[in-house]
Design a protein around this motif. Structure first.
Motif, mmCIF file in Angstrom:
data_model
loop_
_atom_site.group_PDB
_atom_site.id
_atom_site.type_symbol
_atom_site.label_atom_id
_atom_site.label_comp_id
_atom_site.label_asym_id
_atom_site.label_seq_id
_atom_site.Cartn_x
_atom_site.Cartn_y
_atom_site.Cartn_z
ATOM 1 N N GLN A 105 -7.366 -7.327 -6.944
ATOM 2 C CA GLN A 105 -8.198 -8.793 -6.956
ATOM 3 C C GLN A 105 -7.863 -9.501 -5.568
ATOM 4 O O GLN A 105 -8.578 -10.387 -5.180
ATOM 5 C CB GLN A 105 -7.970 -9.424 -8.181
ATOM 6 N N ASP A 106 -6.599 -9.353 -4.941
ATOM 7 C CA ASP A 106 -6.431 -9.975 -3.868
ATOM 8 C C ASP A 106 -6.778 -9.351 -2.491
ATOM 9 O O ASP A 106 -6.448 -9.725 -1.341
ATOM 10 C CB ASP A 106 -4.753 -10.176 -3.717
ATOM 11 N N GLY A 107 -7.676 -8.154 -2.433
ATOM 12 C CA GLY A 107 -7.842 -7.204 -1.418
ATOM 13 C C GLY A 107 -6.907 -6.309 -0.791
ATOM 14 O O GLY A 107 -7.037 -5.585 0.135
ATOM 15 N N ASP A 108 -5.460 -6.527 -1.546
ATOM 16 C CA ASP A 108 -4.590 -5.551 -1.058
ATOM 17 C C ASP A 108 -4.897 -4.048 -1.596
ATOM 18 O O ASP A 108 -5.328 -3.833 -2.774
ATOM 19 C CB ASP A 108 -3.355 -5.934 -1.782
ATOM 20 N N ILE A 109 -4.176 -3.102 -0.834
ATOM 21 C CA ILE A 109 -4.449 -1.617 -1.306
ATOM 22 C C ILE A 109 -3.348 -1.218 -1.922
ATOM 23 O O ILE A 109 -2.001 -1.158 -1.832
ATOM 24 C CB ILE A 109 -4.686 -0.706 0.011
ATOM 25 N N ILE A 110 -3.636 -0.764 -3.297
ATOM 26 C CA ILE A 110 -2.813 -0.293 -4.190
ATOM 27 C C ILE A 110 -2.587 1.066 -4.393
ATOM 28 O O ILE A 110 -3.803 1.600 -4.390
ATOM 29 C CB ILE A 110 -2.859 -0.931 -5.715
ATOM 30 N N ARG A 111 -1.605 1.982 -4.215
ATOM 31 C CA ARG A 111 -1.627 3.220 -4.728
ATOM 32 C C ARG A 111 -0.836 4.028 -5.762
ATOM 33 O O ARG A 111 0.297 3.190 -5.844
ATOM 34 C CB ARG A 111 -1.038 3.777 -3.154
ATOM 35 N N ARG A 112 -1.408 4.663 -6.383
ATOM 36 C CA ARG A 112 -0.605 5.228 -7.496
ATOM 37 C C ARG A 112 -0.792 6.717 -7.657
ATOM 38 O O ARG A 112 -2.038 7.434 -7.391
ATOM 39 C CB ARG A 112 -1.392 4.702 -8.775
ATOM 40 N N GLY A 113 0.295 7.528 -7.707
ATOM 41 C CA GLY A 113 0.322 8.877 -7.885
ATOM 42 C C GLY A 113 0.934 9.538 -9.100
ATOM 43 O O GLY A 113 1.560 8.677 -9.961
ATOM 44 N N GLY A 114 0.439 10.690 -9.508
ATOM 45 C CA GLY A 114 0.938 11.286 -10.745
ATOM 46 C C GLY A 114 0.253 10.836 -12.019
ATOM 47 O O GLY A 114 1.204 10.694 -12.930
#
Length: 173
Positions: A105-114
């Protein structure tokens, strides 16, 4: 016989006559280089003159005066209405494990693995933020399709499907 500068007395002069007479260099003749430089200078001046003359041509006559219409004041930018965003990733087969990268929602890049697939997240954002979702199957499942989608306020705005064991679809909107 006359000398190149036209002095016939030079031929019959004695060394003492020559010593008493001051030396004068022969008259210079214009060379080809000097002639070319002069021609280039003249051409440049002519071009400059044409440019100046071209700029000094009379302008179009002014249009008749218009009646001024009052302009309404412009309201400051109002914040965009918030939107409901749903990111979703699905994969064929069972036991799928993958990774996702997305803008929040803030335009930040979020990464999730597994993470187990299927996967879904929901958030509220303003419309100025870019919406991007990238997913990849890392393990499990089969070599079938992996899909991602972005839904805004109940309407799917992006949907992509890729095939393969390590398929990596990307959606943006």
């Amino acid at each position: 016989m006359a000398t190149p500068d036209g002095d016939s007395a030079y031929q019959n002069a004695t060394p003492s006559d020559l010593a008493a007479r001051p030396w004068t260099p022969p008259a210079k003749r214009p060379t080809v280089v000097a002639a070319l430089l002069t021609a280039l200078l003249v051409a440049a001046l002519l071009c400059a003159g044409l440019v100046v003359v071209g700029r000094s041509t009379p302008a179009d006559p002014l249009p008749p005066p218009q009646r001024e219409v009052p302009i309404a004041p412009v309201a400051p930018d109002e914040p965009a209405a918030p939107i409901q965003v749903i990111y979703e990733v699905t994969a064929s087969g069972s036991g799928n494990v993958g990774s996702v990268s997305f803008t929040d929602q803030d335009g930040d890049i979020i990464r999730r693995g597994g993470i187990p697939l299927p996967w879904r997240t929901t958030f509220t954002a303003d419309r100025r933020s870019p919406l991007v979702l990238h997913a990849q199957r890392k393990a499990g499942g089969d070599a079938g399709p992996v899909s991602c989608s972005i839904t805004v306020d109940g309407k799917v705005i992006a949907n992509t499907t890729e095939q393969g064991r390590y398929a990596a679809p990307q959606c943006s909107g």
